[in-house]
Design a protein around this motif. Structure first.
Motif, PDB file in Angstrom:
ATOM      1  N   PRO A  85      39.944  23.387  41.549  1.00 24.93           N
ATOM      2  CA  PRO A  85      40.260  23.265  40.119  1.00 24.93           C
ATOM      3  C   PRO A  85      39.686  22.016  39.472  1.00 24.93           C
ATOM      4  N   LEU A  86      39.709  20.905  40.250  1.00 23.39           N
ATOM      5  CA  LEU A  86      39.126  19.684  39.714  1.00 23.39           C
ATOM      6  C   LEU A  86      38.453  18.934  40.863  1.00 23.39           C
ATOM      7  N   ASP A  87      37.139  19.077  40.937  1.00 19.24           N
ATOM      8  CA  ASP A  87      36.367  18.398  41.983  1.00 19.24           C
ATOM      9  C   ASP A  87      36.016  16.994  41.494  1.00 19.24           C
ATOM     10  N   GLY A  88      36.289  16.008  42.348  1.00 17.25           N
ATOM     11  CA  GLY A  88      35.992  14.631  41.957  1.00 17.25           C
ATOM     12  C   GLY A  88      37.089  14.043  41.091  1.00 17.25           C
ATOM     13  N   SER A  89      38.313  14.561  41.262  1.00 16.75           N
ATOM     14  CA  SER A  89      39.417  14.131  40.374  1.00 16.75           C
ATOM     15  C   SER A  89      39.744  12.653  40.523  1.00 16.75           C
ATOM     16  N   SER A  90      39.327  12.036  41.636  1.00 20.73           N
ATOM     17  CA  SER A  90      39.563  10.586  41.763  1.00 20.73           C
ATOM     18  C   SER A  90      38.714   9.821  40.738  1.00 20.73           C
ATOM     19  N   ASN A  91      37.739  10.509  40.134  1.00 16.24           N
ATOM     20  CA  ASN A  91      36.926   9.869  39.093  1.00 16.24           C
ATOM     21  C   ASN A  91      37.650   9.780  37.750  1.00 16.24           C
ATOM     22  N   LEU A  92      38.814  10.407  37.669  1.00 18.80           N
ATOM     23  CA  LEU A  92      39.536  10.391  36.392  1.00 18.80           C
ATOM     24  C   LEU A  92      39.941   8.964  36.040  1.00 18.80           C
ATOM     25  N   LYS A  93      40.400   8.224  37.052  1.00 17.02           N
ATOM     26  CA  LYS A  93      40.864   6.843  36.833  1.00 17.02           C
ATOM     27  C   LYS A  93      39.711   5.980  36.296  1.00 17.02           C
ATOM     28  N   SER A  94      38.506   6.213  36.811  1.00 16.85           N
ATOM     29  CA  SER A  94      37.338   5.391  36.425  1.00 16.85           C
ATOM     30  C   SER A  94      36.525   6.055  35.311  1.00 16.85           C
ATOM     31  N   ASN A  95      37.057   7.157  34.764  1.00 17.89           N
ATOM     32  CA  ASN A  95      36.406   7.876  33.672  1.00 17.89           C
ATOM     33  C   ASN A  95      34.955   8.256  33.983  1.00 17.89           C
ATOM     34  N   ASN A  96      34.774   8.871  35.126  1.00 12.21           N
ATOM     35  CA  ASN A  96      33.449   9.388  35.512  1.00 12.21           C
ATOM     36  C   ASN A  96      33.514  10.907  35.621  1.00 12.21           C
ATOM     37  N   ALA A  97      32.340  11.535  35.782  1.00 13.71           N
ATOM     38  CA  ALA A  97      32.257  12.999  35.721  1.00 13.71           C
ATOM     39  C   ALA A  97      33.078  13.660  36.819  1.00 13.71           C
ATOM     40  N   MET A  98      33.558  14.858  36.526  1.00 13.65           N
ATOM     41  CA  MET A  98      34.269  15.709  37.486  1.00 13.65           C
ATOM     42  C   MET A  98      34.187  17.143  36.945  1.00 13.65           C
ATOM     43  N   GLY A  99      34.773  18.095  37.693  1.00 11.51           N
ATOM     44  CA  GLY A  99      34.708  19.451  37.143  1.00 11.51           C
ATOM     45  C   GLY A  99      35.342  20.494  38.028  1.00 11.51           C
ATOM     46  N   THR A 100      35.207  21.731  37.627  1.00  9.93           N
ATOM     47  CA  THR A 100      35.808  22.891  38.308  1.00  9.93           C
ATOM     48  C   THR A 100      34.718  23.655  39.047  1.00  9.93           C
ATOM     49  N   VAL A 101      34.980  23.967  40.319  1.00 13.08           N
ATOM     50  CA  VAL A 101      34.041  24.760  41.114  1.00 13.08           C
ATOM     51  C   VAL A 101      34.689  26.127  41.361  1.00 13.08           C
ATOM     52  N   PHE A 102      33.910  27.200  41.301  1.00 15.51           N
ATOM     53  CA  PHE A 102      34.507  28.513  41.574  1.00 15.51           C
ATOM     54  C   PHE A 102      33.501  29.446  42.240  1.00 15.51           C
TER      55      PHE A 102
END
Ligand code: AHG
Ligand code: MN
Ligand code: MN
Length: 281
Positions: A85-102
């Motif tokens: 659902p959210l790949d790279g969600s640890s990037n949320l804290k540092s405001n970097n790219a992330m996204g959904t894989v399906f």
């Protein structure tokens, strides 16, 4: 009757305005962990619940499996969707790219990557885009704030002339054969590693090169999950004219025994994948 795979893709697209709009206030960690043992952000759980709701609303969907939940949600239908659902969600804290894989599979999960009918990812970067592999072609679309999707690249193919590389894991944890391979690669390409697989894979799709998360000395299976990350991203990159590997063979030739099974993961230009397999062989 609308195309059932289009209906699945449209359901994923319908989550985009809500996920993007919900990130800012969901940067905190939940108390629990996901089935892989990774900590869960509120945003992970939110995106997962949105995807479940929208995908189970599609008649053609028979099952929804997610990196964030132990078992598969079953219903009446034909196709099986696996999502990170959210790949790279640890990037949320540092405001970097992330996204959904399906990935959209033709058989009940877990199953071979060869059973994928479509795969893709939504990338929450400066622009919100969707990369979709289906019917032998990869397209790139922009998804506007109101959820409308417009194709901007009709036939996305890996550049012939590779430019970037990125490998995960701590360098002291890399096995000697892999470290030797990286020494050659870093003399030829420039480093791009963001902490979100799909951000790094999108760099490889744009500039050519290789991305990977290898098996490590103390974690030979690596970090990334075969069903939720490896199969879909391998399907995208191979459809775009590149190659994938677990160090020995295409990720699409692998069938996980367990739904949340991890795998070493490499995708990129076939020259670099071939050299990797020779180095690890
Ligand atoms: P997820 O947020 O879905 O758990 O995925 C994170 C993965 C992948 O996106 C990324 O390539 C990798 O973890 C980064 O791992 P490190 O933090 O160890 O570099
Ligand atoms: Mn992930
Ligand atoms: Mn995730």
């Amino acid at each position: 009757m609308s195309d059932p795979i289009d209906a699945v893709v449209d359901a994923v697209v319908s989550t985009v305005p809500d996920v993007r709009g919900g990130l800012a206030n969901r940067r905190s960690y939940e108390s629990g962990a996901n089935p892989s043992g990774d900590r869960q952000l509120a945003a992970d759980v939110y995106a997962d619940e949105l995807l479940e709701d929208r995908l189970l609303g599609v008649d053609a969907v028979a099952g929804y499996a997610s990196e964030e939940r132990e078992s598969i949600v079953r219903t009446e239908g034909r196709y099986y969707v696996a999502a990170d659902p959210l790949d790279g969600s640890s990037n949320l804290k540092s405001n970097n790219a992330m996204g959904t894989v399906f990935g959209v599979y033709d058989e009940p999960l877990p199953t071979s990557g060869r059973d994928l009918l479509a795969s893709g990812f939504v990338l929450y970067g400066p622009i919100t885009t969707m990369v979709l592999a289906r019917g032998g072609t990869v397209t790139e679309s922009v998804i506007d704030a109101d959820g409308t999707r417009r194709t901007v690249t009709e036939d996305l193919t890996l550049p012939e002339d590779p430019t970037v590389y990125g490998f995960g894991g701590r360098v002291p944890q890399w096995r000697d054969a892999f470290a030797g391979y990286v020494s050659a690669v870093e003399a030829e390409l420039k480093l791009r590693y963001s902490g979100a697989m799909i951000g790094d894979v999108n760099q490889v799709l744009t500039y050519g090169g290789i991305f990977g998360y290898p098996g490590l000395r103390d974690r030979p299976e690596g970090k990334l999950r075969l069903c939720f990350e490896g199969h879909p991203i391998a399907h995208v990159v191979e459809t775009a004219g590149g190659a994938s590997s677990n160090g020995e063979r295409s990720l699409l030739d692998l069938t996980p025994e367990r739904l949340h099974e991890r795998t070493p993961l490499f995708v990129g230009n076939d020259e670099y994948i071939d050299r990797l397999e020779a180095a690890l062989g």
